[in-house]
Design a protein around this motif. Sequence first.
Motif, PDB file in Angstrom:
ATOM      1  N   THR A  99       0.834  -1.197   0.000  1.00  0.00           N
ATOM      2  CA  THR A  99       0.000   0.000   0.000  1.00  0.00           C
ATOM      3  C   THR A  99       0.873   1.252   0.000  1.00  0.00           C
ATOM      4  O   THR A  99       2.081   1.173   0.183  1.00  0.00           O
ATOM      5  CB  THR A  99      -0.929   0.036   1.226  1.00  0.00           C
ATOM      6  OG1 THR A  99      -0.136   0.088   2.417  1.00  0.00           O
ATOM      7  CG2 THR A  99      -1.815  -1.198   1.271  1.00  0.00           C
ATOM      8  N   GLY A 100       0.257   2.400  -0.220  1.00  0.00           N
ATOM      9  CA  GLY A 100       0.960   3.667  -0.122  1.00  0.00           C
ATOM     10  C   GLY A 100       1.567   4.176  -1.414  1.00  0.00           C
ATOM     11  O   GLY A 100       2.428   5.060  -1.388  1.00  0.00           O
ATOM     12  N   PHE A 101       1.114   3.688  -2.574  1.00  0.00           N
ATOM     13  CA  PHE A 101       1.649   4.156  -3.846  1.00  0.00           C
ATOM     14  C   PHE A 101       1.104   5.535  -4.213  1.00  0.00           C
ATOM     15  O   PHE A 101      -0.067   5.836  -3.978  1.00  0.00           O
ATOM     16  CB  PHE A 101       1.294   3.183  -4.973  1.00  0.00           C
ATOM     17  CG  PHE A 101       1.977   1.850  -4.885  1.00  0.00           C
ATOM     18  CD1 PHE A 101       3.326   1.732  -5.152  1.00  0.00           C
ATOM     19  CD2 PHE A 101       1.268   0.718  -4.525  1.00  0.00           C
ATOM     20  CE1 PHE A 101       3.969   0.509  -5.068  1.00  0.00           C
ATOM     21  CE2 PHE A 101       1.892  -0.514  -4.441  1.00  0.00           C
ATOM     22  CZ  PHE A 101       3.247  -0.623  -4.712  1.00  0.00           C
ATOM     23  N   VAL A 128     -12.998  -9.145   2.632  1.00  0.00           N
ATOM     24  CA  VAL A 128     -12.946  -7.711   2.335  1.00  0.00           C
ATOM     25  C   VAL A 128     -13.419  -7.443   0.914  1.00  0.00           C
ATOM     26  O   VAL A 128     -14.129  -6.467   0.645  1.00  0.00           O
ATOM     27  CB  VAL A 128     -11.524  -7.161   2.540  1.00  0.00           C
ATOM     28  CG1 VAL A 128     -11.358  -5.792   1.871  1.00  0.00           C
ATOM     29  CG2 VAL A 128     -11.213  -7.054   4.021  1.00  0.00           C
ATOM     30  N   ASN A 129     -13.062  -8.305  -0.002  1.00  0.00           N
ATOM     31  CA  ASN A 129     -13.467  -8.085  -1.384  1.00  0.00           C
ATOM     32  C   ASN A 129     -14.944  -8.373  -1.613  1.00  0.00           C
ATOM     33  O   ASN A 129     -15.559  -7.774  -2.495  1.00  0.00           O
ATOM     34  CB  ASN A 129     -12.569  -8.901  -2.314  1.00  0.00           C
ATOM     35  CG  ASN A 129     -11.207  -8.254  -2.456  1.00  0.00           C
ATOM     36  OD1 ASN A 129     -11.035  -7.321  -3.231  1.00  0.00           O
ATOM     37  ND2 ASN A 129     -10.238  -8.721  -1.675  1.00  0.00           N
ATOM     38  N   GLY A 164      -4.757   1.457   2.818  1.00  0.00           N
ATOM     39  CA  GLY A 164      -5.116   1.253   1.418  1.00  0.00           C
ATOM     40  C   GLY A 164      -6.496   0.658   1.279  1.00  0.00           C
ATOM     41  O   GLY A 164      -7.242   0.990   0.352  1.00  0.00           O
ATOM     42  N   THR A 165      -6.849  -0.234   2.199  1.00  0.00           N
ATOM     43  CA  THR A 165      -8.180  -0.848   2.148  1.00  0.00           C
ATOM     44  C   THR A 165      -9.269   0.187   2.399  1.00  0.00           C
ATOM     45  O   THR A 165     -10.293   0.210   1.711  1.00  0.00           O
ATOM     46  CB  THR A 165      -8.282  -1.977   3.189  1.00  0.00           C
ATOM     47  OG1 THR A 165      -7.319  -2.984   2.865  1.00  0.00           O
ATOM     48  CG2 THR A 165      -9.668  -2.598   3.190  1.00  0.00           C
ATOM     49  N   ALA A 166      -9.055   1.088   3.371  1.00  0.00           N
ATOM     50  CA  ALA A 166     -10.035   2.131   3.645  1.00  0.00           C
ATOM     51  C   ALA A 166     -10.244   3.015   2.423  1.00  0.00           C
ATOM     52  O   ALA A 166     -11.377   3.374   2.079  1.00  0.00           O
ATOM     53  CB  ALA A 166      -9.591   2.967   4.837  1.00  0.00           C
ATOM     54  N   LEU A 167      -9.157   3.356   1.753  1.00  0.00           N
ATOM     55  CA  LEU A 167      -9.265   4.170   0.542  1.00  0.00           C
ATOM     56  C   LEU A 167     -10.025   3.420  -0.557  1.00  0.00           C
ATOM     57  O   LEU A 167     -10.839   4.014  -1.269  1.00  0.00           O
ATOM     58  CB  LEU A 167      -7.873   4.556   0.052  1.00  0.00           C
ATOM     59  CG  LEU A 167      -7.097   5.509   0.963  1.00  0.00           C
ATOM     60  CD1 LEU A 167      -5.657   5.654   0.481  1.00  0.00           C
ATOM     61  CD2 LEU A 167      -7.775   6.864   1.033  1.00  0.00           C
ATOM     62  N   MET A 168      -9.750   2.122  -0.670  1.00  0.00           N
ATOM     63  CA  MET A 168     -10.454   1.313  -1.650  1.00  0.00           C
ATOM     64  C   MET A 168     -11.951   1.291  -1.365  1.00  0.00           C
ATOM     65  O   MET A 168     -12.777   1.412  -2.275  1.00  0.00           O
ATOM     66  CB  MET A 168      -9.899  -0.113  -1.642  1.00  0.00           C
ATOM     67  CG  MET A 168     -10.633  -1.085  -2.569  1.00  0.00           C
ATOM     68  SD  MET A 168      -9.898  -2.740  -2.544  1.00  0.00           S
ATOM     69  CE  MET A 168     -10.298  -3.282  -0.881  1.00  0.00           C
ATOM     70  N   ASP A 214      -9.255  -3.619  11.008  1.00  0.00           N
ATOM     71  CA  ASP A 214     -10.707  -3.480  11.156  1.00  0.00           C
ATOM     72  C   ASP A 214     -11.179  -2.365  10.231  1.00  0.00           C
ATOM     73  O   ASP A 214     -10.582  -1.271  10.209  1.00  0.00           O
ATOM     74  CB  ASP A 214     -11.090  -3.107  12.598  1.00  0.00           C
ATOM     75  CG  ASP A 214     -10.784  -4.209  13.604  1.00  0.00           C
ATOM     76  OD1 ASP A 214     -10.398  -5.307  13.170  1.00  0.00           O
ATOM     77  OD2 ASP A 214     -10.928  -3.953  14.810  1.00  0.00           O
ATOM     78  N   HIS A 215     -12.245  -2.618   9.489  1.00  0.00           N
ATOM     79  CA  HIS A 215     -12.800  -1.612   8.591  1.00  0.00           C
ATOM     80  C   HIS A 215     -14.319  -1.596   8.712  1.00  0.00           C
ATOM     81  O   HIS A 215     -14.946  -2.658   8.669  1.00  0.00           O
ATOM     82  CB  HIS A 215     -12.415  -1.892   7.139  1.00  0.00           C
ATOM     83  CG  HIS A 215     -10.943  -1.782   6.880  1.00  0.00           C
ATOM     84  ND1 HIS A 215     -10.086  -2.841   7.047  1.00  0.00           N
ATOM     85  CD2 HIS A 215     -10.184  -0.731   6.486  1.00  0.00           C
ATOM     86  CE1 HIS A 215      -8.851  -2.447   6.759  1.00  0.00           C
ATOM     87  NE2 HIS A 215      -8.884  -1.177   6.415  1.00  0.00           N
TER      88      HIS A 215
END
Length: 266
Positions: A99-101, A128-129, A164-168, A214-215
């Motif tokens: 993550t972090g690109f 998650v997906n 990255g998951t939160a942004l996704m 956790d999300h």
Amino acid sequence: MAIRIAIAGASGRMGRMLVEATLAAADCQLHAALVRPGSDSLGQDAAAFLGKDCGVAIGADLKALEGADVLIDFTRPEGTLAHLAACRAYGVNMIIGTTGFGDEESAAIHAAAGDIAIVHAYNMSAGVNLLVKLLEIAGKALNVGYDVEVIEMHHRMKVDAPSGTALMLGETVAEAQGRTLKDAAVYAREGITGARESGTIGFATLRGGDVIGDHTVIFAGLGERIEISHKASNRTIYAQGSLRAAHFLADKTSGFYDMQDVLGLR
């Protein structure tokens, strides 16, 4: 024939999970275990942390990628980009969980997909997906009259925020509602902020302890609140998802994919 898997960051927490999962899979073979130059783990057997030998020594020379079918990389952007160049040179497919690109770095990954097959996902978990798919539905159905907030928590050592998951997840909702996350996102609130602006997507980032990930995405309306959550209790979910992605790439030579493709959720 077993899938020949190389693992970057093999001595880290995620790397060890990937090594263990690969060794346990009957249809996978550990081809190479890579770490950064100067690592204390150089030369050790990749399975030493399990109390056994697998015959693959941990190394830093990217020539070890030659002959691999796929590299699984959960390192950092600068390391991943170096590995990306080597994978292109050796014709090795790539699974990227880093993550972090930045925008230019993401563009470089997309460009490389013209030469090799790449699965790039901020989260390799099947759960998650599936959450992403549910958010597509919720985002469209709750497009009017609901405020969206994304809350995430990770361990104290995580270096990027939001995750990255939160942004996704935020991007998924924004796209479902015909917006861009760039225009909708609110990453910080402090002081006298005024009333919440309609159509924004707020983010809250928590860091502490050893939380794996956790999300929660909240759709807050008048009179009701819908919360869709995923909580990870073990990193093995990311390792198993990565191996699932490796099988997905087995018959591919180029192209850019994500876990929605891997799980057949498109």
